[in-house]
Design an enzyme around this catalytic site. Structure first.
Site, PDB file in Angstrom:
ATOM      1  N   LYS A 189       0.852  -1.203   0.049  1.00 20.45           N
ATOM      2  CA  LYS A 189      -0.162   0.068  -0.140  1.00 20.45           C
ATOM      3  C   LYS A 189       0.826   1.548   0.057  1.00 20.45           C
ATOM      4  CE  LYS A 189      -4.425   0.610   2.587  1.00 20.45           C
ATOM      5  NZ  LYS A 189      -4.964   0.591   3.785  1.00 20.45           N
ATOM      6  N   GLU A 193     -18.643   8.800   2.928  1.00 18.54           N
ATOM      7  CA  GLU A 193     -17.846   8.274   1.539  1.00 18.54           C
ATOM      8  C   GLU A 193     -18.480   8.879   0.548  1.00 18.54           C
ATOM      9  OE1 GLU A 193     -17.452   3.977   1.468  1.00 18.54           O
ATOM     10  OE2 GLU A 193     -17.236   3.838   3.467  1.00 18.54           O
ATOM     11  N   ASN A 204     -24.059   9.056  14.408  1.00 19.91           N
ATOM     12  CA  ASN A 204     -24.488   7.938  13.541  1.00 19.91           C
ATOM     13  C   ASN A 204     -25.852   7.136  13.695  1.00 19.91           C
ATOM     14  OD1 ASN A 204     -22.591   8.709  11.871  1.00 19.91           O
ATOM     15  ND2 ASN A 204     -21.281   7.028  12.123  1.00 19.91           N
ATOM     16  N   TYR A 256     -34.954   9.438   3.656  1.00 17.62           N
ATOM     17  CA  TYR A 256     -35.389   9.222   2.370  1.00 17.62           C
ATOM     18  C   TYR A 256     -35.665   7.414   2.581  1.00 17.62           C
ATOM     19  CZ  TYR A 256     -34.680  13.284  -0.070  1.00 17.62           C
ATOM     20  OH  TYR A 256     -34.889  14.792  -0.343  1.00 17.62           O
ATOM     21  N   CYS A 311     -20.169   2.425   8.458  1.00 18.47           N
ATOM     22  CA  CYS A 311     -20.074   3.077   9.494  1.00 18.47           C
ATOM     23  C   CYS A 311     -21.413   2.750  10.361  1.00 18.47           C
ATOM     24  CB  CYS A 311     -20.231   4.445   9.483  1.00 18.47           C
ATOM     25  SG  CYS A 311     -18.503   5.239   8.945  1.00 18.47           S
ATOM     26  N   ARG A 332     -19.655  -2.795   1.809  1.00 23.04           N
ATOM     27  CA  ARG A 332     -19.836  -3.441   3.192  1.00 23.04           C
ATOM     28  C   ARG A 332     -21.040  -3.050   3.557  1.00 23.04           C
ATOM     29  NH1 ARG A 332     -14.615  -0.653   5.982  1.00 23.04           N
ATOM     30  NH2 ARG A 332     -14.686   0.684   4.161  1.00 23.04           N
TER      31      ARG A 332
HETATM   32  C1  UDX Z   1     -22.316   8.047   7.462  1.00 17.69           C
HETATM   33  C2  UDX Z   1     -22.286   9.279   8.006  1.00 17.69           C
HETATM   34  O1  UDX Z   1     -23.043  10.045   7.242  1.00 17.69           O
HETATM   35  C3  UDX Z   1     -20.882   9.847   8.262  1.00 17.69           C
HETATM   36  O2  UDX Z   1     -21.236  11.272   9.049  1.00 17.69           O
HETATM   37  C4  UDX Z   1     -20.300   9.205   9.232  1.00 17.69           C
HETATM   38  O3  UDX Z   1     -18.708   9.647   9.613  1.00 17.69           O
HETATM   39  C5  UDX Z   1     -19.885   7.669   8.719  1.00 17.69           C
HETATM   40  O4  UDX Z   1     -21.266   7.290   8.192  1.00 17.69           O
HETATM   41  P1  UDX Z   1     -21.450   6.856   5.006  1.00 17.69           P
HETATM   42  O5  UDX Z   1     -21.533   5.718   5.543  1.00 17.69           O
HETATM   43  O6  UDX Z   1     -20.469   7.266   4.027  1.00 17.69           O
HETATM   44  O7  UDX Z   1     -21.385   7.998   6.270  1.00 17.69           O
HETATM   45  O8  UDX Z   1     -22.854   7.281   4.166  1.00 17.69           O
HETATM   46  P2  UDX Z   1     -24.233   7.884   4.219  1.00 17.69           P
HETATM   47  O9  UDX Z   1     -23.915   8.937   3.064  1.00 17.69           O
HETATM   48  O10 UDX Z   1     -24.326   8.764   5.536  1.00 17.69           O
HETATM   49  O11 UDX Z   1     -25.349   7.032   4.033  1.00 17.69           O
HETATM   50  C6  UDX Z   1     -25.383   5.750   4.920  1.00 17.69           C
HETATM   51  C7  UDX Z   1     -26.568   4.816   4.272  1.00 17.69           C
HETATM   52  O12 UDX Z   1     -27.839   5.539   4.764  1.00 17.69           O
HETATM   53  C8  UDX Z   1     -26.536   4.471   2.832  1.00 17.69           C
HETATM   54  O13 UDX Z   1     -26.669   3.248   2.620  1.00 17.69           O
HETATM   55  C9  UDX Z   1     -27.635   5.257   2.299  1.00 17.69           C
HETATM   56  O14 UDX Z   1     -28.248   4.762   1.111  1.00 17.69           O
HETATM   57  C10 UDX Z   1     -28.753   5.476   3.403  1.00 17.69           C
HETATM   58  N1  UDX Z   1     -29.826   6.444   3.586  1.00 17.69           N
HETATM   59  C11 UDX Z   1     -29.089   7.793   3.753  1.00 17.69           C
HETATM   60  C12 UDX Z   1     -31.084   6.124   3.311  1.00 17.69           C
HETATM   61  O15 UDX Z   1     -31.452   5.019   3.166  1.00 17.69           O
HETATM   62  N2  UDX Z   1     -31.746   7.201   3.490  1.00 17.69           N
HETATM   63  C13 UDX Z   1     -31.437   8.299   3.670  1.00 17.69           C
HETATM   64  O16 UDX Z   1     -32.126   9.311   3.753  1.00 17.69           O
HETATM   65  C14 UDX Z   1     -30.107   8.799   3.818  1.00 17.69           C
END
Ligand code: UDX
EC number: 1.1.1.22
Length: 442
Positions: A35, A158, A214, A257, A266, A334
């Site tokens: 890496k 992400e 979270n 949503y 996360c 994941r």
């Molecule tokens: C999340 C947090 O947003 C971030 O602050 C933390 O540091 C890490 O975890 P991430 O895992 O990258 O970030 O994804 P995020 O964009 O938050 O979406 C998480 C999941 O929720 C996705 O599977 C998304 O599809 C789902 N989601 C999100 C919904 O189903 N409905 C929504 O309204 C919003």
């Protein structure tokens, strides 16, 4: 100022690169030699928009460097960030062995005052363990070098990580004394210029803030998914209900949503971990237990609709999947709902043709040749009995229905993210199933 970041995973690499952007000298450390070799040539191990360009730029300007030697990296450093992985152990609680190993290495090798900052998402109480591990190693050496610990949880998403880091909603830092606070506020100064607040607090509060944030967001998603399922039973439309409640500023319109469930590295891990921490403190978090259970069920909602439509006979049928990543703009699978959906389809004897703009290689490592992978969205529609939209990548939003009609065997769309207008789908002669809204059948 000079800092080092231990762990070049998602958080470590983004953190190091963004700090380098401010002009300070950053050394990133990882035990994975391959890496590090790649990173020295700006070959990055993950898909994150904008990251590669920034790594390249900061390498050229000699503001970022990569090494496998922690000892070397902390030479003349003011702050060391621990950003190594904390995978869930068998019982769901976070495995701290990597974090504590790094703490020990720091204790073995430090030669001057350091602020040791935990950036990985760690259970409450970890900073105390980090401190003890460093102190233990110093004592073994008979060294009396002062150090401070701090907790600085990361909130980046992400797919939007650079922007989130450079323009944070807030920065949370847990400290034990003024010295550490002064150093950390200096380091973050470039990021707080435009009213992005930095919140200093005690260490346990900072550690819990990450989990509470979270868990709250996961709760919003499970709440809306639960209401969506009720909508279907009473003839309501979740999009209307979402707008109806989201305009109340106390509720807000974000993160409500309905869909095929939350995934990623996360939410699932952190919800599990906070439940575990609470259990250890004899305080079951009943709300979050329900949030988790609802999400597990929600990942099966789309496939249950498929089973109902085809009267439980999926054997030999072919399903096209659009979207494999847990959300758009990442190749991360994941805990992705697509994994549960595909597994159920395969178990029922169906064939799966899947397409994702960037996650195909990831899917191959999970499903191998159990499924086939398309080059483009239309490729996977050939002879399909139905299309399942699982991840809402922008390129799926305006499909060419005329082309789809010619390719597919059956005209049925299961929309796991409610991105289509049911009326429009229906006018094009397709059956439509969404989440929490009326299905339309020809
Ligand atoms: C999340 C947090 O947003 C971030 O602050 C933390 O540091 C890490 O975890 P991430 O895992 O990258 O970030 O994804 P995020 O964009 O938050 O979406 C998480 C999941 O929720 C996705 O599977 C998304 O599809 C789902 N989601 C999100 C919904 O189903 N409905 C929504 O309204 C919003």
């Amino acid at each position: 100022m000079k800092i080092s970041i231990v762990g070049t995973g998602y958080v470590g690499l983004v953190t190091g690169t963004c700090f380098a952007e401010t002009g300070i000298n950053v050394t990133c450390v990882d035990i994975d030699e391959n890496k590090i070799k790649n990173l020295k040539q700006a070959i990055i191990p993950i898909y994150e928009p904008g990251l590669e360009t920034l790594v390249k730029k900061n390498l050229e300007k000699q503001r970022i460097s990569f090494t496998t030697s922690l000892k070397e990296s902390i030479d003349q450093t003011d702050v060391v960030f621990i950003a190594v992985g904390t995978p869930p152990g068998e019982d769901g609680s976070a495995d701290l062995s990597h974090v504590l190993n790094v703490a020990r290495e720091i204790g073995k090798n430090m030669t001057h005052h350091l602020v040791v900052v935990t950036k990985s998402t760690v259970p409450i109480g970890t900073s105390v363990k980090v401190k003890a591990a460093i102190r233990d190693e110093l004592e073994k050496r008979g060294a009396q070098i002062p150090f401070d610990v701090a907790s600085n949880p990361e909130f980046l998403k992400e797919g939007n990580a650079i922007e989130d880091f450079l323009k944070p909603d807030r920065i949370v830092v847990g400290v034990e004394n003024e010295k550490a606070q002064t150093i950390m506020s200096r380091l973050y100064k470039p990021f707080v210029l435009n009213n992005h607040p930095i919140l200093f607090m005690d260490i346990p509060s900072a550690e819990l803030t990450k989990y509470a944030a979270n868990a709250m967001l996961a709760t919003k998603i499970s709440f809306i998914n639960d209401i969506a399922n009720l909508c279907e039973l009473v003839g309501a439309d979740i999009n209307m209900v979402r707008k109806g409640i989201g305009t109340d500023s106390r509720i807000g319109n974000k993160f409500i949503y309905a869909g095929a469930g939350y995934g990623g590295s996360c939410f699932p891990k952190d919800v599990k971990a906070i439940i575990k921490t609470a259990e250890k403190n004899n305080y079951p978090l009943r709300l979050l237990q329900a949030v988790e259970a609802i999400n597990d069920d929600q990942k099966k909602v789309l496939v249950n609709k498929v089973k109902n439509h085809f009267k439980d006979d999926l054997k030999g049928k072919t399903f096209a999947i659009w979207g494999l990543a847990f959300k758009p703009n990442t190749d991360d699978m994941r805990e992705a709902p697509s994994r549960v959906i595909i597994r159920h389809l395969l178990d029922a004897g169906a064939k799966v043709h899947a397409y994702d703009p960037v996650a195909t290689h990831e899917a191959q490592s999970i499903f191998g040749d159990e499924i086939t992978y398309g080059k483009d969205p239309y490729d996977v529609l050939i002879e399909a009995d139905a299309l399942l939209l699982v991840t809402e990548w922008p390129e799926f939003r305006m499909p060419n229905f005329k082309v789809m009609e010619k390719l597919m065997k059956n005209k049925v769309i299961f929309d796991g993210r409610n991105i289509y207008d049911p009326q429009e789908i229906n006018e094009n002669g397709f059956d439509y199933y969404g989440i929490g809204r009326k299905s339309i059948r020809e």
